[in-house]
Design a protein around this motif. Sequence first.
Motif, PDB file in Angstrom:
ATOM      1  N   CYS A  18       0.857  -1.180   0.000  1.00  0.00           N
ATOM      2  CA  CYS A  18       0.000   0.000   0.000  1.00  0.00           C
ATOM      3  C   CYS A  18       0.898   1.237   0.000  1.00  0.00           C
ATOM      4  O   CYS A  18       2.113   1.144   0.127  1.00  0.00           O
ATOM      5  CB  CYS A  18      -0.886   0.006   1.241  1.00  0.00           C
ATOM      6  SG  CYS A  18       0.092   0.066   2.774  1.00  0.00           S
ATOM      7  N   HIS A  80       4.123   1.964  11.788  1.00  0.00           N
ATOM      8  CA  HIS A  80       3.027   1.733  12.737  1.00  0.00           C
ATOM      9  C   HIS A  80       2.800   2.914  13.678  1.00  0.00           C
ATOM     10  O   HIS A  80       1.772   2.980  14.352  1.00  0.00           O
ATOM     11  CB  HIS A  80       3.319   0.475  13.566  1.00  0.00           C
ATOM     12  CG  HIS A  80       3.754  -0.681  12.727  1.00  0.00           C
ATOM     13  ND1 HIS A  80       5.092  -1.011  12.537  1.00  0.00           N
ATOM     14  CD2 HIS A  80       3.044  -1.552  11.988  1.00  0.00           C
ATOM     15  CE1 HIS A  80       5.170  -2.045  11.718  1.00  0.00           C
ATOM     16  NE2 HIS A  80       3.949  -2.395  11.370  1.00  0.00           N
ATOM     17  N   THR A 170      -5.853   0.607  12.147  1.00  0.00           N
ATOM     18  CA  THR A 170      -6.142   0.754  10.710  1.00  0.00           C
ATOM     19  C   THR A 170      -6.165  -0.564   9.945  1.00  0.00           C
ATOM     20  O   THR A 170      -6.622  -0.602   8.805  1.00  0.00           O
ATOM     21  CB  THR A 170      -5.098   1.668  10.026  1.00  0.00           C
ATOM     22  OG1 THR A 170      -3.800   1.082  10.173  1.00  0.00           O
ATOM     23  CG2 THR A 170      -5.113   3.067  10.624  1.00  0.00           C
ATOM     24  N   THR A 171      -5.686  -1.659  10.564  1.00  0.00           N
ATOM     25  CA  THR A 171      -5.510  -2.915   9.814  1.00  0.00           C
ATOM     26  C   THR A 171      -6.423  -4.046  10.295  1.00  0.00           C
ATOM     27  O   THR A 171      -6.116  -5.218  10.122  1.00  0.00           O
ATOM     28  CB  THR A 171      -4.046  -3.383   9.902  1.00  0.00           C
ATOM     29  OG1 THR A 171      -3.669  -3.453  11.287  1.00  0.00           O
ATOM     30  CG2 THR A 171      -3.119  -2.429   9.178  1.00  0.00           C
ATOM     31  N   CYS A 200      -7.999   1.513   7.113  1.00  0.00           N
ATOM     32  CA  CYS A 200      -7.473   2.228   5.952  1.00  0.00           C
ATOM     33  C   CYS A 200      -8.003   1.647   4.644  1.00  0.00           C
ATOM     34  O   CYS A 200      -8.467   0.506   4.582  1.00  0.00           O
ATOM     35  CB  CYS A 200      -5.946   2.236   5.980  1.00  0.00           C
ATOM     36  SG  CYS A 200      -5.189   0.765   5.298  1.00  0.00           S
ATOM     37  N   THR A 203      -6.485  -1.810   3.587  1.00  0.00           N
ATOM     38  CA  THR A 203      -7.028  -2.945   4.341  1.00  0.00           C
ATOM     39  C   THR A 203      -8.410  -3.302   3.800  1.00  0.00           C
ATOM     40  O   THR A 203      -8.711  -4.473   3.528  1.00  0.00           O
ATOM     41  CB  THR A 203      -7.124  -2.580   5.843  1.00  0.00           C
ATOM     42  OG1 THR A 203      -5.804  -2.311   6.338  1.00  0.00           O
ATOM     43  CG2 THR A 203      -7.738  -3.697   6.651  1.00  0.00           C
ATOM     44  N   SER A 228       2.058  -9.726  10.637  1.00  0.00           N
ATOM     45  CA  SER A 228       1.294  -8.740   9.861  1.00  0.00           C
ATOM     46  C   SER A 228      -0.195  -8.863  10.157  1.00  0.00           C
ATOM     47  O   SER A 228      -0.842  -9.841   9.776  1.00  0.00           O
ATOM     48  CB  SER A 228       1.546  -8.952   8.363  1.00  0.00           C
ATOM     49  OG  SER A 228       0.583  -8.255   7.598  1.00  0.00           O
ATOM     50  N   SER A 229      -0.739  -7.848  10.808  1.00  0.00           N
ATOM     51  CA  SER A 229      -2.159  -7.866  11.184  1.00  0.00           C
ATOM     52  C   SER A 229      -3.052  -7.976   9.956  1.00  0.00           C
ATOM     53  O   SER A 229      -3.939  -8.826   9.891  1.00  0.00           O
ATOM     54  CB  SER A 229      -2.498  -6.593  11.976  1.00  0.00           C
ATOM     55  OG  SER A 229      -3.886  -6.490  12.189  1.00  0.00           O
ATOM     56  N   ASN A 230      -2.797  -7.123   8.951  1.00  0.00           N
ATOM     57  CA  ASN A 230      -3.730  -7.117   7.818  1.00  0.00           C
ATOM     58  C   ASN A 230      -3.657  -8.417   7.010  1.00  0.00           C
ATOM     59  O   ASN A 230      -4.654  -8.866   6.459  1.00  0.00           O
ATOM     60  CB  ASN A 230      -3.530  -5.871   6.945  1.00  0.00           C
ATOM     61  CG  ASN A 230      -2.352  -5.964   6.026  1.00  0.00           C
ATOM     62  OD1 ASN A 230      -2.456  -6.466   4.914  1.00  0.00           O
ATOM     63  ND2 ASN A 230      -1.197  -5.487   6.470  1.00  0.00           N
ATOM     64  N   GLY A 270      -0.701  -9.454   1.733  1.00  0.00           N
ATOM     65  CA  GLY A 270      -0.960  -8.363   2.660  1.00  0.00           C
ATOM     66  C   GLY A 270      -0.278  -7.084   2.212  1.00  0.00           C
ATOM     67  O   GLY A 270       0.597  -7.092   1.324  1.00  0.00           O
TER      68      GLY A 270
END
Length: 312
Positions: A18, A80, A170-171, A200, A203, A228-230, A270
């Motif tokens: 992104c 972050h 955001t994720t 975001c 995401t 990685s959260s997203n 991701g």
Amino acid sequence: MMTASVESVMLAEPRGFCAGVDRAIEIVERALAKFGAPVYVRHEIVHNTYVVNDLKAKGAVFIEDLADVPPGATLVFSAHGVSQAVRQEAQARGFSIFDATCPLVTKVHVEVGKLHRQGYEFLMIGHKGHPEVEGTMGQLSEGIHLVEDVADVARVQPRQTERLAVVTQTTLSVDDAAEILTAIKARFPQVREQKQQDICYATQNRQDAVKVLAPQVDVLVVVGSPTSSNSNRLRELAERLGTQAHMVDSPDDLQSAWFDGKQRVGLTAGASAPDILVQQVIERLKALGAVSVQRMPGVVETTRFPLPKGLK
């Protein structure tokens, strides 16, 4: 010996980097080019093993504790974001600082600061221990409460409820966050929501693409690192939709058993995963028999964020 029945690969659109990740990586690379190695980075610049190792090889040094950075060094804050305490300590230590916080995270920080000055307390929807959550909650010394799920909403005890606002990591999963927000509004009907949600665009777009792709394939591969959260949310979303899904940090993580009897493989990445890994996964899937690679139609992302002063 790998045996599988893969025939086709369907690529999610959009997937991968992104604008915030592109910018964060470019900040480290430009700082290295301008000031030379080492450039210190607080926390992994983005949550991806390949990206971090690539930057390490170029001279970036990743640290968690600012005490590990020598006086006068160049320091980059990760995408972050960081707490006010970290920001103040970095300034007090006299580092040359470049802030790679994603502008969409900064927007949340600014909103928290603005509403705090108006007397608001906050509920933050997010995952405990994630650096973005620590950074956002660390904008204030008190008055910001983390809710990870609907059960937390029932337990949380803000000091007052007349001025209560909600902010979001955001994720997150768009659907999970919506469910938690519904519970918050049921318990605190006067809560202030953001006019534009905090999750975001990238995401949201990657999750929307998986919602379209997952029902069309037999198995989904998500390229992304465990931190990685997203990326994790993409895998969970596919499984929630009834499609078997696996997350891989590199092509070496692929297991041929995942593809036994699976003809159509979906592939996404991701927001912190580089396209080179996607291409390497495609090559592995071709070795398992895939003859066609199709791109799904999807949103074309045109968002770009400016670089900080001093690196343009």
